[in-house]
Design a protein around this motif. Structure first.
Motif, short mmCIF file in Angstrom:
data_model
loop_
_atom_site.label_atom_id
_atom_site.label_comp_id
_atom_site.label_asym_id
_atom_site.label_seq_id
_atom_site.Cartn_x
_atom_site.Cartn_y
_atom_site.Cartn_z
N PHE A 215 0.82 -1.21 0.00
CA PHE A 215 0.00 0.00 0.00
C PHE A 215 0.85 1.27 0.00
O PHE A 215 0.45 2.31 0.53
N MET A 216 2.05 1.18 -0.56
CA MET A 216 3.00 2.30 -0.57
C MET A 216 3.22 2.85 0.84
O MET A 216 3.45 4.04 1.05
N GLY A 217 3.14 1.96 1.83
CA GLY A 217 3.39 2.35 3.21
C GLY A 217 2.25 3.09 3.89
O GLY A 217 2.38 3.50 5.04
N GLN A 218 1.14 3.25 3.19
CA GLN A 218 0.01 4.04 3.70
C GLN A 218 -1.10 3.13 4.23
O GLN A 218 -1.52 2.20 3.54
N ALA A 219 -1.56 3.38 5.43
CA ALA A 219 -2.74 2.65 5.93
C ALA A 219 -3.92 2.95 5.00
O ALA A 219 -4.24 4.11 4.76
N PRO A 220 -4.58 1.91 4.45
CA PRO A 220 -5.65 2.15 3.47
C PRO A 220 -6.98 2.49 4.13
O PRO A 220 -7.98 1.80 3.97
N GLU A 221 -6.97 3.59 4.89
CA GLU A 221 -8.20 4.09 5.52
C GLU A 221 -8.61 5.36 4.79
O GLU A 221 -7.80 6.31 4.70
N PRO A 222 -9.83 5.43 4.26
CA PRO A 222 -10.22 6.56 3.41
C PRO A 222 -10.64 7.80 4.19
O PRO A 222 -11.78 8.23 4.18
N ILE A 223 -9.66 8.38 4.88
CA ILE A 223 -9.87 9.65 5.59
C ILE A 223 -8.94 10.68 4.96
O ILE A 223 -7.98 10.34 4.27
N ALA A 224 -9.24 11.95 5.21
CA ALA A 224 -8.57 13.04 4.48
C ALA A 224 -7.05 12.98 4.52
O ALA A 224 -6.38 13.17 3.50
N LYS A 225 -6.48 12.71 5.70
CA LYS A 225 -5.02 12.74 5.81
C LYS A 225 -4.34 11.64 5.00
O LYS A 225 -3.15 11.76 4.68
N ASN A 226 -5.08 10.59 4.65
CA ASN A 226 -4.52 9.49 3.87
C ASN A 226 -4.81 9.60 2.38
O ASN A 226 -4.38 8.75 1.61
N LEU A 227 -5.55 10.63 1.97
CA LEU A 227 -5.99 10.74 0.58
C LEU A 227 -5.46 12.01 -0.09
O LEU A 227 -6.12 12.60 -0.93
N LYS A 228 -4.26 12.41 0.29
CA LYS A 228 -3.69 13.64 -0.24
C LYS A 228 -3.45 13.58 -1.76
O LYS A 228 -3.59 14.59 -2.46
N GLU A 229 -3.10 12.41 -2.26
CA GLU A 229 -2.90 12.27 -3.72
C GLU A 229 -4.21 12.47 -4.47
O GLU A 229 -4.25 13.10 -5.52
N LEU A 230 -5.28 11.90 -3.93
CA LEU A 230 -6.59 12.08 -4.56
C LEU A 230 -7.02 13.54 -4.50
O LEU A 230 -7.49 14.10 -5.50
N GLU A 231 -6.84 14.17 -3.38
CA GLU A 231 -7.17 15.59 -3.22
C GLU A 231 -6.40 16.44 -4.23
O GLU A 231 -6.96 17.32 -4.90
N ALA A 232 -5.10 16.16 -4.33
CA ALA A 232 -4.25 16.92 -5.27
C ALA A 232 -4.69 16.68 -6.72
O ALA A 232 -4.69 17.61 -7.54
N PHE A 233 -5.07 15.44 -7.02
CA PHE A 233 -5.53 15.09 -8.37
C PHE A 233 -6.79 15.88 -8.72
O PHE A 233 -6.91 16.43 -9.83
N ILE A 234 -7.75 15.94 -7.80
CA ILE A 234 -9.00 16.67 -8.04
C ILE A 234 -8.72 18.15 -8.27
O ILE A 234 -9.25 18.76 -9.20
N LYS A 235 -7.86 18.73 -7.43
CA LYS A 235 -7.57 20.16 -7.54
C LYS A 235 -6.79 20.47 -8.82
O LYS A 235 -7.03 21.50 -9.46
N ALA A 236 -5.88 19.58 -9.20
CA ALA A 236 -5.09 19.80 -10.41
C ALA A 236 -5.96 19.67 -11.66
O ALA A 236 -5.81 20.42 -12.62
#
Length: 469
Positions: A215-236
């Protein structure tokens, strides 16, 4: 000998430490003994998630079941928890087993038990299984020949993923979502729901939808602090209308709106109730965990729905769902179930309801949330996880039990509820809650207020008080 204890949702342990072949065999032995008490022709459905050595651990459990003469249906390849729950009901099995640590960090493995009604095994039954787990198992118990068992039709391969995808097609207006003009995204967090939406929405933006046991070292829990890549993707991108995220075993939901703002589970639950009652004319009771927002009770009052608060852990909700007419059962952690589906948390299913709501109404997610706010008022929520020593954690819990906290900074406590943890009600409809996790060595602090700045001030004041800063 390691003590094996089922927590809020199954047994979890670190792979290679306590989560070992030997201990999996012990838990499987307890499961097998329990199942044999339920039926003269016992059957089990089993699957594993995307984590390290899932196949090995599954085959270990299967060998134990076969040793006891139990017929086993198994998924070949990783599957989500809702898939196994659905399969347990479909095949009329006595129990379902999912080898998953859900949202826990990558180093963890786990073992969940599912009931024949298609949801979590209820607490009293889980205790019965736990009581049957032996201290040791003989090597002979792992000697079953899997190829021979397949030839004898005692071990049967089943395609739980295709069955699940077919159920999604039958239950939702996929074409309406496709033709709505909505631009959607999905982040599987490398979890076991990663293949579900690909055949349904081939044009959809997909993130972390490949097999990666670390999981690229990331706990797979769908909360904001774990979804920074998704957030960045949406904003970009700037043109994504809504994005869904699911956890390691795809039973929890995370959601983002067009502006890249995380939408918490309280808002999701309110949106689901609003859609199902106002737009679809559905009725039923609403059952939510203690950590959920009081706004949900306000929404239920508005629509004339019964509402019940229960302890944290979806197993406490599932028992009510099978006995009563329940419209929705939900938790703060993103585990939500609705009428018309199995009584099981299901992140993808909830995401499909939200997307269908947007497509059918022709409204943006922000507009739909505004409709909710017109009923319950605007609010924000955030959770903080404190990684502290066990000694300090127990001291804080003891202080809570002894009413030691009259205020958190400038926020005076007006009342306290203690159904499962400690929920402190503060001025202006704000609240903060303190509870130790049932699956991880952390102390959780939850807070709600009218805006995010206020929420974070409350969280900081609470943390300072608890840690005596």
């Amino acid at each position: 000998m390691d003590k094996i204890k089922f927590g809020t949702d199954g047994w979890r342990a670190v792979i290679g430490d306590t989560y070992t072949v030997r201990n999996i065999a012990r838990v499987a032995e307890g499961t097998a003994k329990w199942v044999k008490k339920q039926s003269d022709e016992p059957t089990i459905v089993i699957g594993h998630d995307c984590r390290f050595n899932g196949r090995l651990f599954m085959e270990t459990a299967i060998k134990v079941y076969l040793h006891h003469g139990i017929k086993v249906y198994y998924a070949d390849g990783f599957v989500s928890t809702p898939m196994v729950s659905m399969g347990t009901k479909q095949y009329g099995a006595n129990i379902g087993v999912v080898l998953t640590a859900s949202h826990n960090p990558p180093s963890y493995g786990g073992y969940k038990l599912k009931s024949n009604f298609g949801g979590p095994l209820l607490p009293d039954k889980i205790q019965e299984v736990e009581d049957l787990i032996p201290d040791t198992v003989d090597a002979e118990i792992l000697s079953a020949d899997l190829d021979q068992a397949i030839a004898d039709k005692r071990l049967i391969k089943v395609d739980l993923e295709t069955t699940y995808i077919d159920a999604v097609k039958e239950s939702f207006d996929v074409e309406a979502i496709k033709n709505s003009g909505l631009r959607l995204a999905f982040d599987a967090m490398y979890g076991s729901g990663q293949n579900v939406l690909k055949p349904l929405f081939p044009e959809m933006s997909m993130l972390h939808c490949e097999h990666n046991p670390g999981f690229m070292g990331q706990a797979p829990e769908p909360i904001a602090k774990n979804l920074k890549e998704l957030e960045a993707f949406i904003k970009a991108d700037g043109n994504i209308d809504a994005a869904l995220a699911t956890d390691g075993d795809a039973d929890r939901i995370g959601l983002y709106g067009k502006d890249g703002e995380f939408i918490d589970s309280h808002h999701i639950i309110l949106l689901l109730i609003h859609y199902m009652v106002k737009y679809k004319g559905m009725t039923g009771k609403v059952v939510t965990a203690f950590s959920c927002s009081p706004k949900i009770a306000k929404m239920c009052k508005h629509y004339g729905l019964d509402h019940q608060t229960v302890k944290i852990g979806f197993k406490h909700i599932a028992g009510i769902m099978i006995d009563e007419d329940v419209l929705l059962g939900g938790e703060e952690s993103g585990g939500i179930a609705t009428k018309g589906h199995i009584p099981e948390r299901d992140g993808i299913w909830m995401g499909m309801i939200i997307w269908e709501f947007m497509a059918k109404s022709g409204k943006s997610l922000a507009s739909l949330i505004d409709e909710v706010y017109e009923i319950v008022g605007a609010f924000k929520f955030e959770r903080s996880d404190l990684h502290i020593s066990e000694e300090l954690k127990q001291e804080i819990i003891s202080n809570c039990e002894n009413n030691a906290y009259a205020s958190f900074g400038k926020y005076e406590v007006q009342s306290v509820e203690t159904i499962d943890g400690f929920k402190f009600f503060l001025p202006n409809d704000s609240w903060v809650m303190i509870r130790p996790s049932g699956t991880e060595p952390v102390l959780r602090v939850y807070a709600e207020a009218i805006d995010l700045d206020e929420v974070r001030v409350i969280l900081k004041a609470t943390e300072d008080t608890l840690l005596k800063k």
